[in-house]
Write a protein that holds these residues in place. Structure first.
Motif, PDB file in Angstrom:
ATOM      1  N   GLU A  70      53.981  47.614  36.640  1.00 53.79           N
ATOM      2  CA  GLU A  70      52.162  48.298  37.423  1.00 53.79           C
ATOM      3  C   GLU A  70      51.744  47.171  37.080  1.00 53.79           C
ATOM      4  O   GLU A  70      50.753  47.116  38.740  1.00 53.79           O
ATOM      5  CB  GLU A  70      51.760  49.208  35.842  1.00 53.79           C
ATOM      6  N   LEU A  71      51.424  46.070  36.913  1.00 52.01           N
ATOM      7  CA  LEU A  71      50.800  44.820  36.333  1.00 52.01           C
ATOM      8  C   LEU A  71      51.249  44.059  38.050  1.00 52.01           C
ATOM      9  O   LEU A  71      49.974  43.197  38.606  1.00 52.01           O
ATOM     10  CB  LEU A  71      50.605  43.860  35.843  1.00 52.01           C
ATOM     11  N   ASP A  72      52.152  43.831  38.180  1.00 53.47           N
ATOM     12  CA  ASP A  72      52.512  43.256  39.384  1.00 53.47           C
ATOM     13  C   ASP A  72      52.350  44.385  40.965  1.00 53.47           C
ATOM     14  O   ASP A  72      51.979  43.333  42.257  1.00 53.47           O
ATOM     15  CB  ASP A  72      54.557  43.125  39.284  1.00 53.47           C
ATOM     16  N   ILE A  73      52.000  45.696  40.912  1.00 53.46           N
ATOM     17  CA  ILE A  73      52.382  46.328  41.996  1.00 53.46           C
ATOM     18  C   ILE A  73      51.044  46.045  42.065  1.00 53.46           C
ATOM     19  O   ILE A  73      50.504  46.008  43.687  1.00 53.46           O
ATOM     20  CB  ILE A  73      52.291  47.456  41.806  1.00 53.46           C
ATOM     21  N   ASN A  74      49.802  45.960  41.364  1.00 50.31           N
ATOM     22  CA  ASN A  74      48.952  45.733  41.495  1.00 50.31           C
ATOM     23  C   ASN A  74      48.088  44.491  41.804  1.00 50.31           C
ATOM     24  O   ASN A  74      47.787  44.471  43.114  1.00 50.31           O
ATOM     25  CB  ASN A  74      47.816  46.199  40.486  1.00 50.31           C
ATOM     26  N   GLU A  75      48.966  43.401  41.263  1.00 55.29           N
ATOM     27  CA  GLU A  75      48.462  42.054  42.044  1.00 55.29           C
ATOM     28  C   GLU A  75      49.775  41.897  43.332  1.00 55.29           C
ATOM     29  O   GLU A  75      48.200  41.645  44.419  1.00 55.29           O
ATOM     30  CB  GLU A  75      49.343  41.047  41.257  1.00 55.29           C
ATOM     31  N   LEU A  76      50.038  43.132  43.456  1.00 52.97           N
ATOM     32  CA  LEU A  76      51.156  42.174  45.060  1.00 52.97           C
ATOM     33  C   LEU A  76      50.027  43.409  45.932  1.00 52.97           C
ATOM     34  O   LEU A  76      49.445  43.290  47.339  1.00 52.97           O
ATOM     35  CB  LEU A  76      52.057  43.355  44.893  1.00 52.97           C
ATOM     36  N   CYS A  77      49.643  44.330  45.476  1.00 51.31           N
ATOM     37  CA  CYS A  77      48.545  45.295  46.731  1.00 51.31           C
ATOM     38  C   CYS A  77      47.362  44.401  46.110  1.00 51.31           C
ATOM     39  O   CYS A  77      46.622  44.957  47.598  1.00 51.31           O
ATOM     40  CB  CYS A  77      48.062  46.442  46.328  1.00 51.31           C
ATOM     41  N   SER A  78      46.671  44.214  45.872  1.00 51.95           N
ATOM     42  CA  SER A  78      45.680  43.659  46.033  1.00 51.95           C
ATOM     43  C   SER A  78      45.362  42.316  46.573  1.00 51.95           C
ATOM     44  O   SER A  78      44.788  41.657  47.567  1.00 51.95           O
ATOM     45  CB  SER A  78      44.917  42.992  44.542  1.00 51.95           C
ATOM     46  N   ASP A  79      46.683  41.761  46.713  1.00 56.12           N
ATOM     47  CA  ASP A  79      47.173  40.542  47.562  1.00 56.12           C
ATOM     48  C   ASP A  79      47.395  41.072  48.904  1.00 56.12           C
ATOM     49  O   ASP A  79      46.997  40.093  50.217  1.00 56.12           O
ATOM     50  CB  ASP A  79      48.545  39.546  47.277  1.00 56.12           C
ATOM     51  N   MET A  80      47.984  41.905  48.904  1.00 57.03           N
ATOM     52  CA  MET A  80      47.910  42.219  50.577  1.00 57.03           C
ATOM     53  C   MET A  80      46.761  43.061  50.765  1.00 57.03           C
ATOM     54  O   MET A  80      46.545  42.779  52.849  1.00 57.03           O
ATOM     55  CB  MET A  80      49.137  43.935  50.696  1.00 57.03           C
ATOM     56  N   PHE A  81      45.655  43.334  50.493  1.00 54.62           N
ATOM     57  CA  PHE A  81      44.321  44.194  50.325  1.00 54.62           C
ATOM     58  C   PHE A  81      43.591  42.491  51.184  1.00 54.62           C
ATOM     59  O   PHE A  81      43.190  42.792  52.553  1.00 54.62           O
ATOM     60  CB  PHE A  81      44.232  45.005  49.526  1.00 54.62           C
ATOM     61  N   GLU A  82      43.668  41.971  49.908  1.00 53.98           N
ATOM     62  CA  GLU A  82      43.112  40.214  50.920  1.00 53.98           C
ATOM     63  C   GLU A  82      43.934  39.630  51.929  1.00 53.98           C
ATOM     64  O   GLU A  82      42.452  39.299  53.098  1.00 53.98           O
ATOM     65  CB  GLU A  82      43.557  39.068  49.648  1.00 53.98           C
ATOM     66  N   LYS A  83      44.989  39.762  52.089  1.00 50.64           N
ATOM     67  CA  LYS A  83      45.591  38.881  53.441  1.00 50.64           C
ATOM     68  C   LYS A  83      45.495  39.975  55.077  1.00 50.64           C
ATOM     69  O   LYS A  83      44.506  39.427  55.611  1.00 50.64           O
ATOM     70  CB  LYS A  83      46.890  38.792  53.280  1.00 50.64           C
ATOM     71  N   MET A  84      44.975  41.113  54.352  1.00 48.38           N
ATOM     72  CA  MET A  84      44.898  42.301  56.212  1.00 48.38           C
ATOM     73  C   MET A  84      43.910  42.172  55.183  1.00 48.38           C
ATOM     74  O   MET A  84      43.001  42.402  56.577  1.00 48.38           O
ATOM     75  CB  MET A  84      44.965  44.053  55.305  1.00 48.38           C
ATOM     76  N   SER A  85      42.413  42.055  54.820  1.00 47.59           N
ATOM     77  CA  SER A  85      41.159  41.886  55.116  1.00 47.59           C
ATOM     78  C   SER A  85      41.050  40.507  55.993  1.00 47.59           C
ATOM     79  O   SER A  85      40.132  40.650  56.962  1.00 47.59           O
ATOM     80  CB  SER A  85      40.481  42.097  54.225  1.00 47.59           C
ATOM     81  N   VAL A  86      41.529  39.814  55.758  1.00 44.30           N
ATOM     82  CA  VAL A  86      41.508  38.242  56.380  1.00 44.30           C
ATOM     83  C   VAL A  86      41.571  38.252  57.536  1.00 44.30           C
ATOM     84  O   VAL A  86      41.325  37.841  58.979  1.00 44.30           O
ATOM     85  CB  VAL A  86      42.668  37.192  55.365  1.00 44.30           C
ATOM     86  N   PHE A  87      43.177  39.021  57.392  1.00 48.81           N
ATOM     87  CA  PHE A  87      43.637  39.074  59.378  1.00 48.81           C
ATOM     88  C   PHE A  87      42.351  40.381  60.058  1.00 48.81           C
ATOM     89  O   PHE A  87      42.244  39.682  61.266  1.00 48.81           O
ATOM     90  CB  PHE A  87      44.596  40.128  59.333  1.00 48.81           C
ATOM     91  N   LEU A  88      42.386  41.236  59.592  1.00 46.94           N
ATOM     92  CA  LEU A  88      40.790  41.901  60.517  1.00 46.94           C
ATOM     93  C   LEU A  88      39.888  41.072  60.850  1.00 46.94           C
ATOM     94  O   LEU A  88      39.383  41.525  61.695  1.00 46.94           O
ATOM     95  CB  LEU A  88      40.926  43.296  58.836  1.00 46.94           C
ATOM     96  N   GLN A  89      39.480  40.450  59.149  1.00 50.36           N
ATOM     97  CA  GLN A  89      38.043  40.077  59.473  1.00 50.36           C
ATOM     98  C   GLN A  89      38.126  38.741  61.665  1.00 50.36           C
ATOM     99  O   GLN A  89      37.515  38.829  61.989  1.00 50.36           O
ATOM    100  CB  GLN A  89      38.199  38.970  58.511  1.00 50.36           C
ATOM    101  N   GLY A  90      39.605  38.365  61.646  1.00 50.48           N
ATOM    102  CA  GLY A  90      39.810  37.590  61.942  1.00 50.48           C
ATOM    103  C   GLY A  90      39.868  37.930  63.795  1.00 50.48           C
ATOM    104  O   GLY A  90      39.888  37.437  64.485  1.00 50.48           O
ATOM    105  N   GLU A  91      40.604  39.107  63.670  1.00 51.42           N
ATOM    106  CA  GLU A  91      40.911  39.992  64.993  1.00 51.42           C
ATOM    107  C   GLU A  91      39.423  40.435  65.274  1.00 51.42           C
ATOM    108  O   GLU A  91      39.008  40.196  66.158  1.00 51.42           O
ATOM    109  CB  GLU A  91      41.697  41.246  64.668  1.00 51.42           C
ATOM    110  N   LEU A  92      38.749  41.294  63.837  1.00 47.12           N
ATOM    111  CA  LEU A  92      37.231  40.753  64.958  1.00 47.12           C
ATOM    112  C   LEU A  92      36.788  40.297  65.238  1.00 47.12           C
ATOM    113  O   LEU A  92      35.609  40.258  66.053  1.00 47.12           O
ATOM    114  CB  LEU A  92      36.136  42.148  63.242  1.00 47.12           C
TER     115      LEU A  92
END
Length: 178
Positions: A70-92
């Motif tokens: 579960e720790l790996d999933i949580n880390e991966l999810c938070s990493d994915m959300f951070e990267k998605m946030s950066v991507f969306l901020q760049g797009e916006l």
């Protein structure tokens, strides 16, 4: 249909994997530790997993789905959300910059149209002034046309007079010679 060769070995490892997983769980839960694990689990050779979808004899093999911790999933999810946030901020940000550019272009275009409007108003005003001056000069232009017609008629009369005077001179010279 009986499996042969690599397919049989893969099927055998698949059938033993749940037992090995249960034995590992039981060993961790028991106070004696991993030494009490069943012997057939320790004896099973570790076979490299086959890629799913590949088959030699028409039998497909599958790999056992192992859930990551579960720790790996949580880390991966938070990493994915951070990267998605950066991507969306760049797009916006890019979209916002595009809108700012369009806004600036619209402002400049509006200013250019206002300048063109002022120029056209000045041209219209100057044209109207010229038309008014032409109207005020029209009587003088008419007089010039009349004078030109009179000069041309005077010129014709002068030519006639010149021709007549030459005829008279020619007669006079004729009369003088006699």
């Amino acid at each position: 249909m009986a499996a042969t060769g690599d397919d049989a070995a893969a099927m055998d490892s698949i059938s033993r994997a749940p037992t090995a997983h249960l034995a590992a769980l039981n060993a961790a839960a028991s106070p004696g530790g991993p030494a009490e694990a069943p012997e057939h689990v320790a004896e099973s050779p570790a076979l490299p997993p086959k890629k799913p979808g590949t088959s030699d004899g028409g039998v497909e093999t599958a790999e056992e789905a192992v859930e990551p911790a579960e720790l790996d999933i949580n880390e991966l999810c938070s990493d994915m959300f951070e990267k998605m946030s950066v991507f969306l901020q760049g797009e916006l940000t890019g979209t916002c910059e595009d809108y700012r550019l369009l806004e600036n272009m619209n402002k400049l275009t509006s200013l250019k149209y206002m300048e063109m409007k002022d120029i056209s108003i000045n041209i219209s005003r100057n044209l109207q002034d010229l038309n008014n001056k032409y109207v005020s000069l029209q009587p003088y232009l008419d007089q010039i046309n009349q004078i030109e017609e009179q000069v041309s008629s005077l010129e014709q009369a002068a030519y006639k007079l010149d021709t007549y005077s030459k005829k008279l001179e020619a007669r006079f010279k004729k009369l003088e010679k006699r």
